[in-house]
Motif scaffolding. Structure first.
Motif, PDB file in Angstrom:
ATOM      1  N   LYS A   1      26.559  61.273  34.749  1.00 29.29           N
ATOM      2  CA  LYS A   1      27.984  61.457  35.066  1.00 29.29           C
ATOM      3  C   LYS A   1      28.591  62.535  34.179  1.00 29.29           C
ATOM      4  N   LYS A   2      28.267  62.482  32.866  1.00 32.83           N
ATOM      5  CA  LYS A   2      28.798  63.478  31.946  1.00 32.83           C
ATOM      6  C   LYS A   2      28.302  64.879  32.296  1.00 32.83           C
TER       7      LYS A   2
ATOM      8  N   ASP B   1      30.095  66.091  35.489  1.00 29.55           N
ATOM      9  CA  ASP B   1      31.498  66.429  35.244  1.00 29.55           C
ATOM     10  C   ASP B   1      31.626  67.778  34.552  1.00 29.55           C
TER      11      ASP B   1
ATOM     12  N   TRP C   1      30.765  70.488  37.000  1.00 28.75           N
ATOM     13  CA  TRP C   1      31.825  70.624  38.010  1.00 28.75           C
ATOM     14  C   TRP C   1      33.014  71.404  37.454  1.00 28.75           C
ATOM     15  N   GLU C   2      33.446  71.069  36.226  1.00 33.72           N
ATOM     16  CA  GLU C   2      34.597  71.748  35.631  1.00 33.72           C
ATOM     17  C   GLU C   2      34.318  73.230  35.430  1.00 33.72           C
TER      18      GLU C   2
ATOM     19  N   ARG D   1      34.574  66.454  45.526  1.00 28.20           N
ATOM     20  CA  ARG D   1      33.902  66.087  44.269  1.00 28.20           C
ATOM     21  C   ARG D   1      33.022  64.848  44.412  1.00 28.20           C
TER      22      ARG D   1
ATOM     23  N   TYR E   1      28.938  64.495  44.134  1.00 25.52           N
ATOM     24  CA  TYR E   1      28.351  63.625  43.108  1.00 25.52           C
ATOM     25  C   TYR E   1      27.360  62.649  43.726  1.00 25.52           C
TER      26      TYR E   1
END
Length: 1139
Positions: A690-691, A694, A697-698, A876, A880
């Motif tokens: 997940k980290k 993220d 993605w950013e 998003r 994911y």
């Protein structure tokens, strides 16, 4: 009576020979060469036809006596009874046989006839001799190898000689004395009882002068009915000086007349008639009506004939005096006598139509006062049913009262309603007829369709009659109609109408006949050029009026009793027809502005399609001129069209660029996330994944934002004010806040000033000081102009498709330029004023305030669909999920299948939404009371709702902005319907549409898989085939996945789609959005209703004070509210809407 019969088989036609004796132009008697005849003559053998020749008293009459001709069909030896009876009753026997031969089977009968004193004429088919008198009163004529006209002339002369010698006379009723003859009146029980009932009614007319019958027995259609018609016409043709008080007074007078009419007694004559019509014996009823018509004709024919003769003599005297320029006193006296005779004629005419007219007036009087008559034994509401049954049985019904020149609308409507109830809502073709009086219109219709329009007893048609003709089953498929409604009308130029035969009367009658009919027969009799010119002018005027009310009837000219048309006359007719169609508004021969504009519009549409299909990328004036070819269109129109098309191109390019960027970003994100997933596969836990995602993605979104411009929110009113400030630099800032709604201002006087002129300087100066006051016509003209500009602006905004193409301030500039152009054109026209700057500014501001929400909402939809930040952020969770599955080792087929399903989600939502919306709209038009039928029904429900709520502000909104009010009402109705019916209607419809769509998607997936496997294709071929198969159902392109590369197992892909699709397709819609579903309603034209219903009279009284405050005026002087209006309650107002 002359009796024709034949013995044996002969080559000559007996009936054909008889026809040549009476009238060469008509098939009076049926013969072997007639249409429908056959060699076997199964139906005609043994039939005896009879026809009467009545001399006119002229020198060229073929017979000097009234002669009955009887024709026995078939071989007379096979029909001994008919032969015996007719030989006994005839004055002259005419027998047709091959040859006089003693060995012939009929020789004994011939010998017997020779011995009788009655004349005998033998026509010998095998003899060539001319007429020979073999014995006194006995003749023979040869037919072989002889000229037909010579034989006819010899036979006619011989018959005349024989009739001169014969003393016997023939009466048809004497035939019934023979025991072998069956007579309907005596042997048919229904016919006998029908005649007795008709005779009972006729007995009431004894000892009554013909001119007194109507007044005595038909009181409801006398003076009171004529007074009511006159008052009703005055009510519907108000004069400019009339006030509401005057109109209210006339309405009161109309009610009083109806009340007096209702108080009239029903005569015993009419009571008997109604009782007979109420009989359940249909056959007896039919005979009764036929007998009553026959007996009425007999009763009136002699007196009518004498009156017509008297009228003709008096008319000749008047014409002679007019030609000799006689003294006015004598001429006026004769004209007065002529009018008196005309009135006597009108009073003496009495038939079945007058009886039905009386019943119609009984019904209308009862309907108006809402009360049954005391001497009516049953409810008056059953009377239209009796008339409808008569029409179904083949009897004509009076459509327009010719004496009062009025259509009894209440009665006719009720009868037609009953017809629909009895027959169902059938397809009806209306055929009407027009022509000069006594030109044979009624006779023509009766012969064409076998009808029963009254043409006997010396009567001409008055008013208009309608008769229903059922179309045979075999003709229904050809005609696409179930019934023909034939409308027979009064003749044009009727002389005996006591001064009513004016051009206006004829024009009104022609308009009525043409307006009613799908097709009008224009009947022209003879070759009188003056009459032809008169009727053509009247007909052209009638058709031109039809254009004003957007009716498109057709006409056929029937020219009777015309000699052979020469080539020159045919050419003249061709020219006449061209002139006629030009008068009706056909396309003129010379080029005009309208065809040029049409050519420009057609060219614009063609180029617009090329832009949409990406066939062109820039529009030049040379392109437009090339498409227009030799059409000479104004330069400014070409320039404006080029500007518009290039704006579309510019926005198209922008949209294409945004689409390409979005696809690129999606594909980049997909590939990058896939690479990251493969690196982390089986190496990290859920939290770490997940980290990592993220962070990825950013960084990716940040890069996207740097590379692309975001789509910003818009402020329409800010842009509008910016443009207006450039145009009107002197406009004060406070004007933006003080601007008024152009649609609800009471008067436009403050917005205008008098046009500059070198004349009327003092007048102009005074107007500038005191203020220019617009006339009512000018106010109405400006209000219409504002409404039209608003409608055109709405159409332009819809054509810009902001939800698909996005917003640009250039669109506001285009719209502002258009509005400015319209304002300039209007004040340059034939008006006495020009608009101030404030008018243009308030018009622009009002229009864009009205359109603000529409444009803003559409742009928001565009932004949500195309802004990369918003769009990517919405994806998003989807990415994911795919990232997780790659990390878990999912196959490419599984991932690709899920991506396809995710891509299908939005198109599926749109497809199901639109299909369900259409289905619901159709269902509401059937089940929702306010949405049934037509626009008038919807308006009725809106007015009911307004009355129930009694909200003055809503009324003002309805009056000034009817279109917006209609839309708001429809939205509320749709929302309420969906809320109430969601579980029982909306949800099942949606589920059914989802199920059907799912089946189509799976079918497309199966078909694509088979296609790829057969052709050894890859993912690209599968995707291309899949999207093509769904192109009719979904807006889904292979470009949406153009950057995604996969090497997949297609059978596994099929299984994945089958598994994932139900979760995607089970969409949950915000059902309240369905209130936008009424696409068919949104296109309705909202037009003002100028009804005089009690509803609006109640409204004025209920909101008198509110209206006075709103418009800053009072109901005084000529605007006084009549006391009659204050009697209406809210319930009366609501009930009046259903009438």
């Amino acid at each position: 009576m002359v009796f024709f019969f034949r013995f044996g088989s002969v080559s000559s036609s007996k009936a054909h020979l008889m026809n040549s004796l009476i009238n060469e132009k008509h098939h009076t008697f049926f013969h072997r060469n007639c249409p429908g005849s056959s060699r076997t003559r199964v139906l005609m053998d043994g039939v005896v036809e009879i026809a009467w020749f009545c001399p006119s008293g002229k020198y060229d009459d073929k017979f000097t006596h009234c002669v009955a001709f009887c024709n026995l069909h078939g071989d007379a030896r096979d029909h001994e009874k008919q032969l015996q009876i007719l030989i006994e009753m005839t004055s002259v026997n005419v027998v047709l046989l091959p040859q006089l031969d003693r060995s012939h089977k009929s020789a004994k009968t011939i010998q017997k006839l020779y011995k009788q004193r009655k004349p005998l004429i033998c026509l010998l088919a095998e003899d060539e001799s001319t007429v020979i008198e073999t014995k006194k009163g006995k003749h023979k004529i040869g037919l072989k190898n002889r000229n037909q006209s010579e034989v006819s002339e010899e036979l006619r002369r011989t018959i005349n000689d024989c009739l001169t010698e014969s003393a016997s006379t023939f009466r048809l009723e004497d035939v019934s004395k023979h025991s072998d003859i069956r007579v309907d009146e005596e042997d048919d029980d229904d016919c006998r009882r029908g005649r007795e009932a008709a005779q009972q009614m006729m007995s009431l007319l004894k000892n009554k002068h013909l001119t007194e019958i109507k007044e005595s027995f038909l009181p409801h259609q006398g003076k009171l009915w004529h007074q009511w018609c006159q008052k009703n016409k005055e009510l519907h043709r108000p004069q400019a000086h009339e006030t509401e008080m005057d109109i209210s007074r006339k309405q009161t007078e109309v009610k009083i007349i109806r009340q007096q009419q209702h108080e009239s007694d029903i005569s015993a004559f009419i009571k008997l008639f109604i009782n007979e019509l109420n009989s359940h014996d249909a056959n007896k009823k039919m005979y009764f009506l036929k007998w009553l018509r026959i007996l009425l004709d007999e009763h009136t024919s002699d007196d009518l004939s004498a009156l017509h003769h008297k009228y003709d003599e008096k008319w000749s005297v008047v014409v002679k005096l007019t030609e000799n320029h006689a003294k006015s006193e004598k001429l006026m006296a004769e004209q007065t006598d002529l009018e008196k005779i005309s009135e006597e004629l009108q009073a003496a005419t009495f038939g079945l139509e007058h009886i039905m007219r009386e019943i119609g007036q009984i019904y209308e009087s009862c309907s108006s006062v809402k009360e049954n008559k005391k001497d009516l034994q049953f409810d008056f509401s059953s009377l239209p049913s009796l008339a409808a049954e008569m029409m179904i049985s083949g009897f004509p019904l009076e459509l327009m009262d010719g004496d009062a020149a009025h259509v009894p609308v209440i009665w006719i409507s009720a009868v037609l309603d009953q017809l629909i109830q009895k027959l169902g809502d059938q397809r009806v073709f209306v055929l009407s007829v027009l022509g000069i009086q006594s030109s044979g219109k009624s006779t023509m219709l009766s012969v064409m369709f076998g009808l029963q329009f009254a043409v006997s007893a010396g009567r001409c048609t008055r008013g208009a009659f309608m008769q229903l003709v059922r179309v045979s089953d075999e003709m229904k498929t050809q005609m696409n109609f179930d019934y023909i409604l034939v409308v027979d009308t009064e003749g044009l130029g009727a002389l005996e109408l006591a001064g009513r035969s004016t051009r206006r009367h004829d024009n009104e009658l022609a308009t009525f006949a043409v307006g009613l009919g799908n097709l009008t027969l224009i009947n022209i009799f003879g070759e009188n050029p003056s009459e032809m010119q008169d009727i053509l002018q009247i007909v052209v005027q009638a058709f031109m009026r039809m254009k004003k009310v957007r009716l498109n009837p057709s006409c056929v000219f029937v020219h009777q009793n015309v000699s052979d048309v020469t080539a020159g006359e045919k050419n003249m007719e061709g020219r006449r027809r061209r002139i006629f169609f030009s008068a009706l508004g056909g396309q003129p021969t010379n080029g005009t502005t309208k065809p040029k504009l049409l050519a420009m519009i057609e060219t614009e549409n063609k180029l617009h399609n090329k832009i949409e299909n990406e066939a062109i990328h820039e529009v030049e004036e040379t392109d437009l001129k090339k498409e227009l070819k030799n059409t000479n269109v104004q330069e400014n129109i070409v320039t404006e069209t080029k500007k518009k098309l290039n704006e579309i191109l510019k926005q198209r390019h922008l949209k294409k660029k945004i689409d390409a960027q979005r696809t690129q970003h999606e594909n980049t994100l997909f590939e990058k996330s896939k690479e990251l997933a493969l690196k982390l596969k089986n190496k990290a836990n859920e939290e770490t994944l997940k980290k990592e995602f993220d962070l990825f993605w950013e960084q990716s979104v940040e890069k996207i934002i740097k590379d692309t411009l975001t789509i910003k929110d818009i402020d329409i009113m800010r842009d509008v004010k910016l443009l207006l400030s450039d145009v009107y630099e002197s406009a004060s800032a406070c004007h933006w806040n003080d601007s008024r709604d152009i649609f609800s201002v009471f008067s436009y006087s403050e917005y205008v000033q008098l046009k500059k002129s070198s004349r009327f300087t003092f007048y102009r100066a005074a107007k500038e000081i005191l203020g220019y006051s617009l006339s009512e016509e000018d106010e109405a003209q400006i209000r219409t102009f504002v409404t039209d500009v608003a409608q055109q602006t709405d159409r332009m905004i819809q054509s810009y498709r902001f939800s698909k193409m996005g917003y640009n301030i250039s669109y506001i500039q285009l719209l502002t330029d258009y509005i400015m152009q319209r304002v300039t054109e209007h004040q340059a026209g034939p008006v006495n004023y020009v608009f101030k700057n404030e008018f243009f500014m308030d018009l622009i501001l009002s229009l864009f305030k009205k359109a603000n929400k529409t444009i803003t909402d559409q742009h928001r939809m565009f932004r949500e669909a195309n802004d990369p930040v918003i769009y990517v952020e919405k994806k998003r969770e989807e990415y994911y999920c795919i990232f997780q599955k790659y990390c878990q080792g999912a196959t490419s087929a599984a991932i690709f299948g899920e991506i396809i399903c995710q891509k299908l989600k939005e198109p599926i939502e749109q497809c199901v939404y639109k299909k369900t919306a259409r289905d619901l709209a159709g269902e509401m038009r059937t089940d929702c009371e306010s949405m049934m039928e037509n626009r008038s029904n919807l308006e009725k429900h809106i007015l009911k709702t307004l009355a129930e709520e009694e909200d003055f502000n809503k009324y003002i909104n309805y009056i000034h902005n009817p279109k917006d009010h209609f839309k708001s009402f429809i939205r509320d109705e749709v929302s309420r319907y969906i809320t109430d019916k969601f579980s029982i209607s909306v949800s099942p419809i949606r589920k059914e549409n989802i199920k059907l769509l799912q089946q189509k998607i799976m079918k497309a997936a199966h078909g694509s898989t088979e296609h790829v496997q057969v052709n050894s294709g890859d993912v690209g071929l599968w995707l291309k085939c899949f999207t093509q198969k769904l192109s009719d159902e979904l807006i889904f392109s292979e470009k949406d996945l153009s950057g995604v590369k996969h090497d997949v197992d297609f059978n596994l892909l099929l299984d994945v789609i089958k598994q994932e699709l139900p979760a995607i397709i089970a969409v949950g819609f915000p059902y309240k959005q369905y209130r936008k579903a009424g696409g068919v309603y949104a296109k309705w034209s909202i037009t003002p209703d100028l009804s005089e219903l009690p509803y609006w009279k109640w409204f004025v009284c209920r909101f008198q004070e509110d209206l006075e405050n709103h418009y800053d005026k009072t109901f005084e002087n000529s605007g006084n509210i009549p006391d009659e209006w204050r009697k209406f309650t809210k319930q009366d107002a609501i009930e009046s809407l259903d009438k």
